[in-house]
Design a protein around this motif. Structure first.
Motif, PDB file in Angstrom:
ATOM      1  N   GLY A 138      33.778  29.870  25.810  1.00 20.86           N
ATOM      2  CA  GLY A 138      32.933  29.490  27.256  1.00 20.86           C
ATOM      3  C   GLY A 138      33.306  28.579  28.147  1.00 20.86           C
ATOM      4  O   GLY A 138      33.305  29.180  29.473  1.00 20.86           O
ATOM      5  N   LEU A 139      33.773  27.546  28.041  1.00 16.83           N
ATOM      6  CA  LEU A 139      34.361  26.766  29.019  1.00 16.83           C
ATOM      7  C   LEU A 139      35.463  27.176  29.597  1.00 16.83           C
ATOM      8  O   LEU A 139      35.631  26.862  31.084  1.00 16.83           O
ATOM      9  CB  LEU A 139      34.278  25.011  28.570  1.00 16.83           C
ATOM     10  N   PHE A 140      36.245  27.855  29.046  1.00 15.58           N
ATOM     11  CA  PHE A 140      37.740  28.168  29.491  1.00 15.58           C
ATOM     12  C   PHE A 140      37.051  29.249  30.573  1.00 15.58           C
ATOM     13  O   PHE A 140      37.785  29.504  31.743  1.00 15.58           O
ATOM     14  CB  PHE A 140      38.302  28.871  28.179  1.00 15.58           C
ATOM     15  N   ALA A 141      36.256  30.075  30.166  1.00 13.96           N
ATOM     16  CA  ALA A 141      35.683  31.232  30.958  1.00 13.96           C
ATOM     17  C   ALA A 141      35.057  30.816  32.185  1.00 13.96           C
ATOM     18  O   ALA A 141      35.281  31.301  33.349  1.00 13.96           O
ATOM     19  CB  ALA A 141      34.768  32.345  30.025  1.00 13.96           C
ATOM     20  N   PHE A 142      34.100  29.753  32.097  1.00 17.21           N
ATOM     21  CA  PHE A 142      33.414  29.172  33.313  1.00 17.21           C
ATOM     22  C   PHE A 142      34.575  28.546  34.184  1.00 17.21           C
ATOM     23  O   PHE A 142      34.091  28.729  35.343  1.00 17.21           O
ATOM     24  CB  PHE A 142      32.680  28.022  32.537  1.00 17.21           C
ATOM     25  N   PHE A 143      35.571  27.810  33.687  1.00 13.65           N
ATOM     26  CA  PHE A 143      36.531  27.328  34.774  1.00 13.65           C
ATOM     27  C   PHE A 143      37.220  28.436  35.439  1.00 13.65           C
ATOM     28  O   PHE A 143      37.488  28.319  36.620  1.00 13.65           O
ATOM     29  CB  PHE A 143      37.472  26.364  34.143  1.00 13.65           C
ATOM     30  N   TYR A 144      37.638  29.556  34.602  1.00 15.83           N
ATOM     31  CA  TYR A 144      38.181  30.646  35.292  1.00 15.83           C
ATOM     32  C   TYR A 144      37.475  31.325  36.130  1.00 15.83           C
ATOM     33  O   TYR A 144      37.969  31.450  37.264  1.00 15.83           O
ATOM     34  CB  TYR A 144      38.604  31.611  34.032  1.00 15.83           C
ATOM     35  N   LEU A 145      36.294  31.439  36.114  1.00 16.50           N
ATOM     36  CA  LEU A 145      35.237  32.168  36.883  1.00 16.50           C
ATOM     37  C   LEU A 145      34.932  31.444  38.276  1.00 16.50           C
ATOM     38  O   LEU A 145      34.909  31.781  39.231  1.00 16.50           O
ATOM     39  CB  LEU A 145      33.946  32.597  36.217  1.00 16.50           C
ATOM     40  N   VAL A 146      35.033  30.092  38.208  1.00 17.11           N
ATOM     41  CA  VAL A 146      34.870  29.054  39.169  1.00 17.11           C
ATOM     42  C   VAL A 146      35.948  29.204  40.031  1.00 17.11           C
ATOM     43  O   VAL A 146      35.960  29.255  41.441  1.00 17.11           O
ATOM     44  CB  VAL A 146      34.498  27.751  38.501  1.00 17.11           C
ATOM     45  N   LEU A 147      37.269  28.957  39.438  1.00 15.52           N
ATOM     46  CA  LEU A 147      38.427  28.997  40.035  1.00 15.52           C
ATOM     47  C   LEU A 147      38.724  30.372  40.737  1.00 15.52           C
ATOM     48  O   LEU A 147      39.446  30.296  41.980  1.00 15.52           O
ATOM     49  CB  LEU A 147      39.666  28.821  39.340  1.00 15.52           C
ATOM     50  N   THR A 148      38.147  31.426  40.462  1.00 20.79           N
ATOM     51  CA  THR A 148      38.522  32.843  41.100  1.00 20.79           C
ATOM     52  C   THR A 148      37.154  33.279  41.981  1.00 20.79           C
ATOM     53  O   THR A 148      37.209  34.182  42.429  1.00 20.79           O
ATOM     54  CB  THR A 148      38.522  33.898  39.905  1.00 20.79           C
ATOM     55  N   LYS A 149      36.420  32.042  42.200  1.00 22.32           N
ATOM     56  CA  LYS A 149      35.137  32.204  43.066  1.00 22.32           C
ATOM     57  C   LYS A 149      34.221  33.350  42.645  1.00 22.32           C
ATOM     58  O   LYS A 149      34.177  34.126  43.455  1.00 22.32           O
ATOM     59  CB  LYS A 149      35.749  32.142  44.430  1.00 22.32           C
ATOM     60  N   ASN A 150      34.195  33.514  41.388  1.00 27.79           N
ATOM     61  CA  ASN A 150      33.138  34.850  41.057  1.00 27.79           C
ATOM     62  C   ASN A 150      31.783  34.514  41.512  1.00 27.79           C
ATOM     63  O   ASN A 150      31.099  33.399  41.529  1.00 27.79           O
ATOM     64  CB  ASN A 150      32.911  34.609  39.575  1.00 27.79           C
ATOM     65  N   ALA A 151      31.272  35.510  42.118  1.00 25.08           N
ATOM     66  CA  ALA A 151      30.058  35.641  42.786  1.00 25.08           C
ATOM     67  C   ALA A 151      28.719  35.254  41.984  1.00 25.08           C
ATOM     68  O   ALA A 151      27.651  34.701  42.273  1.00 25.08           O
ATOM     69  CB  ALA A 151      29.643  36.935  43.517  1.00 25.08           C
ATOM     70  N   LEU A 152      28.833  35.549  40.823  1.00 23.85           N
ATOM     71  CA  LEU A 152      27.725  35.739  39.766  1.00 23.85           C
ATOM     72  C   LEU A 152      27.698  34.088  39.235  1.00 23.85           C
ATOM     73  O   LEU A 152      26.542  33.533  39.274  1.00 23.85           O
ATOM     74  CB  LEU A 152      27.925  36.633  38.529  1.00 23.85           C
ATOM     75  N   VAL A 153      28.729  33.466  39.105  1.00 21.40           N
ATOM     76  CA  VAL A 153      28.791  31.918  38.772  1.00 21.40           C
ATOM     77  C   VAL A 153      28.164  31.331  39.911  1.00 21.40           C
ATOM     78  O   VAL A 153      27.404  30.320  39.802  1.00 21.40           O
ATOM     79  CB  VAL A 153      29.886  31.579  38.439  1.00 21.40           C
TER      80      VAL A 153
END
Length: 333
Positions: A138-153
């Motif tokens: 979950g943490l790995f996914a969270f940082f990945y989505l933040v770094l890729t600037k995911n709109a949902l996050v």
């Protein structure tokens, strides 16, 4: 002597009959309780290709095989018995609403020659490893989505961040409980204050906390087996996270890595949050994260639930009915 043997045989037959009746009752209960999910899953699978169904089946089986490896490494039982215990745990987790899967696993581990005390400890340690692995993903996914600037996050930054922090703290708490006597004593003091008027519950919690630390420290000495168990727990989530990817990819073009990451994040958050309106936490998080795919989020949830809950339950049925019956008394849990 012959009369004693006859009485023993009668008692054994009565116990076996009761056991079979309980199993039949639990199977019927699940089919009645989960009939909407089962029928919905079959309706959705009928619209999918045979290859899709095969891949989902393989993903579910791989999860059980890797979870069985974790059982084997932590408890010391044979690998095939570890897989059986994993599936039996899945059966009782679904059929008893999560209230009897632990005791059932301990019982079947004892039938495999694992002492009840060690079996209890292994169940607790495996839960800690399972929770830690889910949090790492979950943490790995969270940082990945933040770094890729995911709109949902971005939209749910506070909600996702709070869930990630809570999951991390819970996992750290489990790790400390496994290796630190001081942390265990602190939790015991807190437990005694909370359950001051309920001494029975306080004693029960105290015993669990002490056993957790005692067996955790013992297991931690065997770094090789513990490392294998942690790795198995990390790897077992991969086929599980692939299920929503397979569903959405079968219908519309999508970013597979993003779907995989959102699923990992959803699993982590569903373990630490309370959902509104009484719906399941996983269903609620899925509906938020996969909202852009409209009705596909519902299909993904149905398929995910079926292959992570119902299918392992079905696999466990022949194991339970064909389990060798022994007159040897199991160690008391």
């Amino acid at each position: 002597m012959s009369e004693e043997k006859s009485d023993s045989d009668k008692k054994f037959k009565v116990k076996s009959s009761i056991r079979l009746l309980v199993l039949v009752f639990l199977i019927v209960f699940v089919f009645v309780w989960k009939r909407d999910l089962i029928f919905s899953a079959f309706e959705q699978l009928r619209t999918m290709s045979l290859g899709f169904v095969a891949l989902c089946t393989i993903c579910s089986i791989l999860y059980s095989l890797l979870d069985g490896l974790s059982v084997s490494k932590v408890s010391g039982c044979k690998y095939k018995n570890g897989v059986r215990v994993s599936l039996i745990g899945a059966f009782y987790k679904l059929s008893t609403l999560g209230s009897a899967n632990g005791p059932a696993e301990i019982l079947y581990l004892s039938r495999c020659g694992v002492p009840a005390s060690k079996g209890t400890g292994s169940v607790l340690i495996r839960y800690a490893l399972h929770k830690s692995a889910a949090t790492l993903w979950g943490l790995f996914a969270f940082f990945y989505l933040v770094l890729t600037k995911n709109a949902l996050v971005k939209r749910y930054t506070a909600f996702v961040t709070l869930g990630a922090v809570l999951s991390f703290l819970i996992s750290i708490g489990f790790v400390l409980l496994c290796v630190s006597n001081r942390f265990s004593h602190l939790l015991i003091l807190i437990n005694d204050k909370i359950f001051k008027k309920n001494k029975t519950q306080a004693e029960k919690n105290r015993a669990i906390l002490s056993q957790f630390t005692e067996y955790g420290k013992e297991t931690a000495k065997n770094y090789r087996e513990l490392s294998f168990a942690l790795l198995a727990n990390i790897l077992k989530f991969i086929p599980q996270f692939l299920l929503p990817v397979l569903v959405i990819r079968a219908k519309v073009p999508c970013n597979e890595v993003q779907i995989f990451a959102l699923t990992a994040l959803a699993i982590m958050l569903s373990g630490v949050m309370v959902s509104p309106a009484g719906i399941g936490t996983l269903e609620y998080v899925f509906s938020l994260f996969f909202a852009e795919f409209a009705s596909l989020s519902v299909v993904a949830t149905i398929v995910f639930r079926f292959f992570t809950m119902v299918f392992p339950f079905l696999l466990a049925i022949p194991i339970l009915f064909l389990a060798p019956k022994t007159k040897r008394e199991s160690p008391k849990v």
